[in-house]
Write an enzyme that holds these catalytic residues in place. Structure first.
Site, PDB file in Angstrom:
ATOM      1  N   PHE A   1     -21.908  45.643 -62.350  1.00  0.00           N
ATOM      2  CA  PHE A   1     -21.719  46.938 -63.027  1.00  0.00           C
ATOM      3  C   PHE A   1     -23.054  47.678 -63.201  1.00  0.00           C
ATOM      4  O   PHE A   1     -23.314  48.702 -62.543  1.00  0.00           O
ATOM      5  CB  PHE A   1     -21.020  46.659 -64.365  1.00  0.00           C
ATOM      6  CG  PHE A   1     -21.024  47.781 -65.358  1.00  0.00           C
ATOM      7  CD1 PHE A   1     -20.684  49.081 -64.989  1.00  0.00           C
ATOM      8  CD2 PHE A   1     -21.343  47.528 -66.701  1.00  0.00           C
ATOM      9  CE1 PHE A   1     -20.686  50.108 -65.926  1.00  0.00           C
ATOM     10  CE2 PHE A   1     -21.331  48.542 -67.634  1.00  0.00           C
ATOM     11  CZ  PHE A   1     -21.017  49.830 -67.250  1.00  0.00           C
TER      12      PHE A   1
ATOM     13  N   ALA B   1     -28.827  39.652 -62.578  1.00  0.00           N
ATOM     14  CA  ALA B   1     -27.745  38.723 -62.234  1.00  0.00           C
ATOM     15  C   ALA B   1     -27.444  37.824 -63.425  1.00  0.00           C
ATOM     16  O   ALA B   1     -28.354  37.231 -64.002  1.00  0.00           O
ATOM     17  CB  ALA B   1     -28.150  37.881 -61.031  1.00  0.00           C
TER      18      ALA B   1
ATOM     19  N   THR C   1     -29.776  41.468 -73.400  1.00  0.00           N
ATOM     20  CA  THR C   1     -28.755  42.060 -74.269  1.00  0.00           C
ATOM     21  C   THR C   1     -29.170  41.995 -75.734  1.00  0.00           C
ATOM     22  O   THR C   1     -29.929  41.108 -76.134  1.00  0.00           O
ATOM     23  CB  THR C   1     -27.431  41.288 -74.084  1.00  0.00           C
ATOM     24  OG1 THR C   1     -26.537  41.609 -75.135  1.00  0.00           O
ATOM     25  CG2 THR C   1     -27.642  39.779 -74.141  1.00  0.00           C
ATOM     26  N   ASP C   2     -28.620  42.894 -76.544  1.00  0.00           N
ATOM     27  CA  ASP C   2     -28.873  42.836 -77.987  1.00  0.00           C
ATOM     28  C   ASP C   2     -28.126  41.672 -78.644  1.00  0.00           C
ATOM     29  O   ASP C   2     -28.393  41.338 -79.802  1.00  0.00           O
ATOM     30  CB  ASP C   2     -28.481  44.161 -78.662  1.00  0.00           C
ATOM     31  CG  ASP C   2     -27.010  44.510 -78.531  1.00  0.00           C
ATOM     32  OD1 ASP C   2     -26.272  43.816 -77.782  1.00  0.00           O
ATOM     33  OD2 ASP C   2     -26.568  45.494 -79.169  1.00  0.00           O
ATOM     34  N   GLU C   3     -27.209  41.037 -77.881  1.00  0.00           N
ATOM     35  CA  GLU C   3     -26.423  39.959 -78.489  1.00  0.00           C
ATOM     36  C   GLU C   3     -27.282  38.748 -78.827  1.00  0.00           C
ATOM     37  O   GLU C   3     -26.882  37.899 -79.619  1.00  0.00           O
ATOM     38  CB  GLU C   3     -25.243  39.592 -77.581  1.00  0.00           C
ATOM     39  CG  GLU C   3     -24.366  40.803 -77.316  1.00  0.00           C
ATOM     40  CD  GLU C   3     -23.043  40.519 -76.631  1.00  0.00           C
ATOM     41  OE1 GLU C   3     -22.523  39.402 -76.755  1.00  0.00           O
ATOM     42  OE2 GLU C   3     -22.523  41.443 -75.976  1.00  0.00           O
TER      43      GLU C   3
ATOM     44  N   LYS D   1     -28.479  33.921 -72.739  1.00  0.00           N
ATOM     45  CA  LYS D   1     -29.388  35.063 -72.535  1.00  0.00           C
ATOM     46  C   LYS D   1     -30.647  34.895 -73.404  1.00  0.00           C
ATOM     47  O   LYS D   1     -31.753  35.214 -72.975  1.00  0.00           O
ATOM     48  CB  LYS D   1     -28.693  36.386 -72.855  1.00  0.00           C
ATOM     49  CG  LYS D   1     -27.601  36.795 -71.886  1.00  0.00           C
ATOM     50  CD  LYS D   1     -28.079  37.055 -70.468  1.00  0.00           C
ATOM     51  CE  LYS D   1     -28.893  38.306 -70.312  1.00  0.00           C
ATOM     52  NZ  LYS D   1     -29.207  38.591 -68.880  1.00  0.00           N
TER      53      LYS D   1
ATOM     54  N   TYR E   1     -22.581  32.847 -74.365  1.00  0.00           N
ATOM     55  CA  TYR E   1     -23.224  33.893 -73.553  1.00  0.00           C
ATOM     56  C   TYR E   1     -24.567  34.282 -74.154  1.00  0.00           C
ATOM     57  O   TYR E   1     -25.605  34.274 -73.470  1.00  0.00           O
ATOM     58  CB  TYR E   1     -22.302  35.121 -73.456  1.00  0.00           C
ATOM     59  CG  TYR E   1     -23.008  36.371 -72.968  1.00  0.00           C
ATOM     60  CD1 TYR E   1     -23.538  36.444 -71.680  1.00  0.00           C
ATOM     61  CD2 TYR E   1     -23.165  37.491 -73.797  1.00  0.00           C
ATOM     62  CE1 TYR E   1     -24.199  37.592 -71.235  1.00  0.00           C
ATOM     63  CE2 TYR E   1     -23.820  38.634 -73.362  1.00  0.00           C
ATOM     64  CZ  TYR E   1     -24.334  38.684 -72.076  1.00  0.00           C
ATOM     65  OH  TYR E   1     -24.989  39.803 -71.635  1.00  0.00           O
TER      66      TYR E   1
HETATM   67  P1  NAD Z   1     -21.718  42.057 -64.283  1.00  0.00           P
HETATM   68  O1  NAD Z   1     -20.989  40.828 -64.698  1.00  0.00           O
HETATM   69  O2  NAD Z   1     -20.966  43.313 -63.995  1.00  0.00           O
HETATM   70  O3  NAD Z   1     -22.585  41.753 -62.973  1.00  0.00           O
HETATM   71  C1  NAD Z   1     -23.316  40.573 -62.817  1.00  0.00           C
HETATM   72  C2  NAD Z   1     -23.724  40.465 -61.351  1.00  0.00           C
HETATM   73  O4  NAD Z   1     -24.478  39.252 -61.190  1.00  0.00           O
HETATM   74  C3  NAD Z   1     -22.542  40.389 -60.381  1.00  0.00           C
HETATM   75  O5  NAD Z   1     -22.759  41.233 -59.278  1.00  0.00           O
HETATM   76  C4  NAD Z   1     -22.536  38.922 -59.942  1.00  0.00           C
HETATM   77  O6  NAD Z   1     -22.030  38.740 -58.617  1.00  0.00           O
HETATM   78  C5  NAD Z   1     -24.011  38.577 -60.029  1.00  0.00           C
HETATM   79  N1  NAD Z   1     -24.225  37.127 -60.191  1.00  0.00           N
HETATM   80  C6  NAD Z   1     -23.610  36.311 -61.090  1.00  0.00           C
HETATM   81  N2  NAD Z   1     -24.030  35.040 -60.911  1.00  0.00           N
HETATM   82  C7  NAD Z   1     -24.951  35.076 -59.905  1.00  0.00           C
HETATM   83  C8  NAD Z   1     -25.747  34.084 -59.273  1.00  0.00           C
HETATM   84  N3  NAD Z   1     -25.672  32.793 -59.633  1.00  0.00           N
HETATM   85  N4  NAD Z   1     -26.587  34.455 -58.286  1.00  0.00           N
HETATM   86  C9  NAD Z   1     -26.671  35.757 -57.919  1.00  0.00           C
HETATM   87  N5  NAD Z   1     -25.922  36.740 -58.454  1.00  0.00           N
HETATM   88  C10 NAD Z   1     -25.072  36.396 -59.452  1.00  0.00           C
HETATM   89  O7  NAD Z   1     -22.810  42.284 -65.415  1.00  0.00           O
HETATM   90  P2  NAD Z   1     -23.393  43.637 -66.023  1.00  0.00           P
HETATM   91  O8  NAD Z   1     -22.521  44.074 -67.123  1.00  0.00           O
HETATM   92  O9  NAD Z   1     -23.723  44.567 -64.933  1.00  0.00           O
HETATM   93  O10 NAD Z   1     -24.744  43.064 -66.670  1.00  0.00           O
HETATM   94  C11 NAD Z   1     -25.942  42.990 -65.909  1.00  0.00           C
HETATM   95  C12 NAD Z   1     -27.040  42.411 -66.776  1.00  0.00           C
HETATM   96  O11 NAD Z   1     -27.248  43.249 -67.906  1.00  0.00           O
HETATM   97  C13 NAD Z   1     -26.739  41.024 -67.311  1.00  0.00           C
HETATM   98  O12 NAD Z   1     -27.925  40.257 -67.265  1.00  0.00           O
HETATM   99  C14 NAD Z   1     -26.298  41.269 -68.751  1.00  0.00           C
HETATM  100  O13 NAD Z   1     -26.607  40.164 -69.566  1.00  0.00           O
HETATM  101  C15 NAD Z   1     -27.130  42.480 -69.092  1.00  0.00           C
HETATM  102  N6  NAD Z   1     -26.544  43.386 -70.120  1.00  0.00           N
HETATM  103  C16 NAD Z   1     -25.262  43.828 -69.982  1.00  0.00           C
HETATM  104  C17 NAD Z   1     -24.742  44.701 -70.929  1.00  0.00           C
HETATM  105  C18 NAD Z   1     -23.338  45.250 -70.820  1.00  0.00           C
HETATM  106  O14 NAD Z   1     -22.866  45.930 -71.725  1.00  0.00           O
HETATM  107  N7  NAD Z   1     -22.629  45.054 -69.714  1.00  0.00           N
HETATM  108  C19 NAD Z   1     -25.536  45.104 -72.014  1.00  0.00           C
HETATM  109  C20 NAD Z   1     -26.841  44.628 -72.109  1.00  0.00           C
HETATM  110  C21 NAD Z   1     -27.341  43.768 -71.144  1.00  0.00           C
HETATM  111  P1  TYD Z   2     -16.613  43.169 -74.823  1.00  0.00           P
HETATM  112  O1  TYD Z   2     -16.375  44.398 -73.998  1.00  0.00           O
HETATM  113  O2  TYD Z   2     -16.148  41.846 -74.305  1.00  0.00           O
HETATM  114  O3  TYD Z   2     -18.186  43.138 -75.116  1.00  0.00           O
HETATM  115  P2  TYD Z   2     -19.040  42.165 -76.113  1.00  0.00           P
HETATM  116  O4  TYD Z   2     -18.170  41.111 -76.625  1.00  0.00           O
HETATM  117  O5  TYD Z   2     -20.078  41.623 -75.190  1.00  0.00           O
HETATM  118  O6  TYD Z   2     -19.574  43.072 -77.166  1.00  0.00           O
HETATM  119  O7  TYD Z   2     -15.966  43.381 -76.241  1.00  0.00           O
HETATM  120  C1  TYD Z   2     -16.326  44.475 -77.052  1.00  0.00           C
HETATM  121  C2  TYD Z   2     -15.596  44.340 -78.354  1.00  0.00           C
HETATM  122  O8  TYD Z   2     -14.188  44.512 -78.128  1.00  0.00           O
HETATM  123  C3  TYD Z   2     -15.753  42.968 -78.989  1.00  0.00           C
HETATM  124  O9  TYD Z   2     -15.834  43.141 -80.411  1.00  0.00           O
HETATM  125  C4  TYD Z   2     -14.474  42.240 -78.631  1.00  0.00           C
HETATM  126  C5  TYD Z   2     -13.453  43.353 -78.554  1.00  0.00           C
HETATM  127  N1  TYD Z   2     -12.352  43.164 -77.582  1.00  0.00           N
HETATM  128  C6  TYD Z   2     -11.028  43.312 -77.977  1.00  0.00           C
HETATM  129  O10 TYD Z   2     -10.721  43.608 -79.144  1.00  0.00           O
HETATM  130  N2  TYD Z   2     -10.051  43.149 -77.033  1.00  0.00           N
HETATM  131  C7  TYD Z   2     -10.323  42.822 -75.751  1.00  0.00           C
HETATM  132  O11 TYD Z   2      -9.382  42.649 -74.925  1.00  0.00           O
HETATM  133  C8  TYD Z   2     -11.689  42.680 -75.355  1.00  0.00           C
HETATM  134  C9  TYD Z   2     -12.056  42.315 -73.950  1.00  0.00           C
HETATM  135  C10 TYD Z   2     -12.681  42.864 -76.304  1.00  0.00           C
END
Ligand code: NAD
Ligand code: TYD
Length: 352
Positions: free
Chosen positions: A13, A84, A131-133, A160, A156
């Site tokens: 993503f 990744a 991540t902020d988590e 991280k 998770y």
């Molecule tokens: P995502 O799950 O959409 O994408 C992760 C990507 O990593 C995928 O393309 C997957 O194929 C690849 N991948 C997974 N395992 C792998 C491996 N062993 N080797 C190579 N590639 C691998 O994740 P995202 O939401 O795009 O998040 C990207 C990064 O940003 C992550 O590190 C996540 O912790 C961080 N992040 C995400 C969010 C969020 O809201 N989505 C917020 C803050 C930080």
């Molecule tokens: P999520 O998108 O999984 O992100 P994160 O847990 O990493 O913050 O979830 C966002 C919030 O939405 C979290 O408080 C859990 C809640 N949630 C639901 O209530 N229903 C759902 O089906 C999902 C996936 C998440």
């Protein structure tokens, strides 16, 4: 000067938005996307740049040291932006080891390769996207910033946090130049529809129940994905950022239930359904184990030092996101076919 930048997880993503931005904005960079293509990685996300002359894709599992080493040998990179990861909290509760392998072992493999790369490129930069988590759960009032102590609560976030610690340890021990940024929840096009916002959009569209965990009172701080990627670009190019941490967020806190209501109302309007009809799909289900109550970021360090600001309001971003999912239902159907259906059924059954 031509630089080679490795981006890991570029088919996911956030990674796909970052790859697109770097390929288009920096024609002098060679952008090498390395990704294992798990369920969350999809090369379709990058159709518009796949033939660009400054872009290369390699299918690589970062857990495999030989594959990681060969990428560094073949491309002799100047920097890595590492995204990744296994990224979904619910999956980490089901199968924590996958998170340890990719997020911890995979990151340490990349760090080892980066340290070796310092012999060829003494200014090699390791940018870790986190991540902020990692900071745990907030009560009402406080905000996460760069000084907040780590307190991860889910498998998770523990994985991280561990990878963040390894990055800093390699900076301290091996003088590896690094940057870490910790961002709040992202939303926007190409997000796998297991995360809250795309899951709700997809299920409203199909007239299916909308699983809200607990009472829907948990709070997340939502950021438009392209604003996150713009922040990464800005930080990556700021010489003074090396060795620093940045928290990234849009000061945009929402209770889950309020977002779900808003999505229902916006979708009723867009799909020309009677007002209030999608809200009837809301189903309160068993809460997530160890569910963090609230995340919220204070981004003032990033704003004050580098002048970053979010470009969209939440309402504008949600309109764009919904419109994208409505226009790309084939993408949604393809990425959610197969294994995902079984995963969702399992999750749903365990909660109802
Ligand atoms: P995502 O799950 O959409 O994408 C992760 C990507 O990593 C995928 O393309 C997957 O194929 C690849 N991948 C997974 N395992 C792998 C491996 N062993 N080797 C190579 N590639 C691998 O994740 P995202 O939401 O795009 O998040 C990207 C990064 O940003 C992550 O590190 C996540 O912790 C961080 N992040 C995400 C969010 C969020 O809201 N989505 C917020 C803050 C930080
Ligand atoms: P999520 O998108 O999984 O992100 P994160 O847990 O990493 O913050 O979830 C966002 C919030 O939405 C979290 O408080 C859990 C809640 N949630 C639901 O209530 N229903 C759902 O089906 C999902 C996936 C998440």
């Amino acid at each position: 000067m031509k630089k080679t930048i490795l981006i890991t997880g570029g088919a996911g993503f956030i990674g796909s938005h970052l790859v697109r931005r770097m390929v288009n904005r920096y024609p002098d960079y060679h952008v090498v996307n390395i990704d294992k293509l798990t369920y969350a990685g999809n090369l379709e996300n990058l159709k518009d740049v796949e033939n660009a002359s400054n872009y290369t894709f390699r299918k690589i599992d970062i857990v495999d040291w030989e594959q990681v080493k060969s990428v560094f040998e073949n491309f002799n990179p100047d920097a890595i932006i590492h995204l990744a990861a296994e990224s979904h909290v619910d999956r980490s509760i089901e199968n924590p080891m996958a998170f340890v392998m990719t997020n911890v072992v995979g990151t340490v493999n990349l760090l080892n390769a980066a340290v070796q790369q310092l012999k060829h490129k003494p200014y090699f930069l390791f940018y870790h996207v986190s991540t902020d988590e990692v900071f745990g759960s907030l009560e009402e009032g406080g905000f996460f910033n760069e000084k907040t102590p780590y307190d991860p609560q889910s498998p998770y976030s523990a994985s991280k946090a561990s990878s963040d610690h390894f990055v800093r340890a390699y900076g301290n021990t091996y003088q590896l130049p690094y940057i870490i940024s910790n961002c709040s929840n992202n939303y926007g096009p190409y997000q796998f529809p297991e995360k809250l916002i795309p899951l709700m959009i997809y299920r409203i569209l199909k007239n299916e129940s909308l699983p809200v965990y607990g009472q829907g009172l948990n709070v997340r701080d939502w950021l438009w994905v392209e604003d996150h990627v713009a922040a990464i670009d800005l930080i990556f190019h700021a010489p003074q950022a090396v060795g620093q941490t940045f928290t990234i967020g849009g000061k945009n806190e929402w209770k889950n239930i309020d977002i779900v209501h808003l999505l229902c109302d916006l979708m009723d309007h867009k799909l020309k359904r009677p007002n209030g009809s999608s809200r009837k799909l809301i189903t309160f289900v068993k809460d997530r184990a160890g569910h963090d109550l609230r995340y919220a970021i204070d981004p003032s360090h990033l704003e004050n030092t580098l002048g970053w600001k979010p470009s969209l309001t939440f309402e504008e971003g949600l309109h764009k996101t919904i419109d994208w999912y409505l226009a790309n239902q084939d993408w949604v159907n393809r990425v959610t076919s197969g294994e995902y259906q079984l995963y969702f059924e399992r999750q749903y059954q365990s909660r109802t």
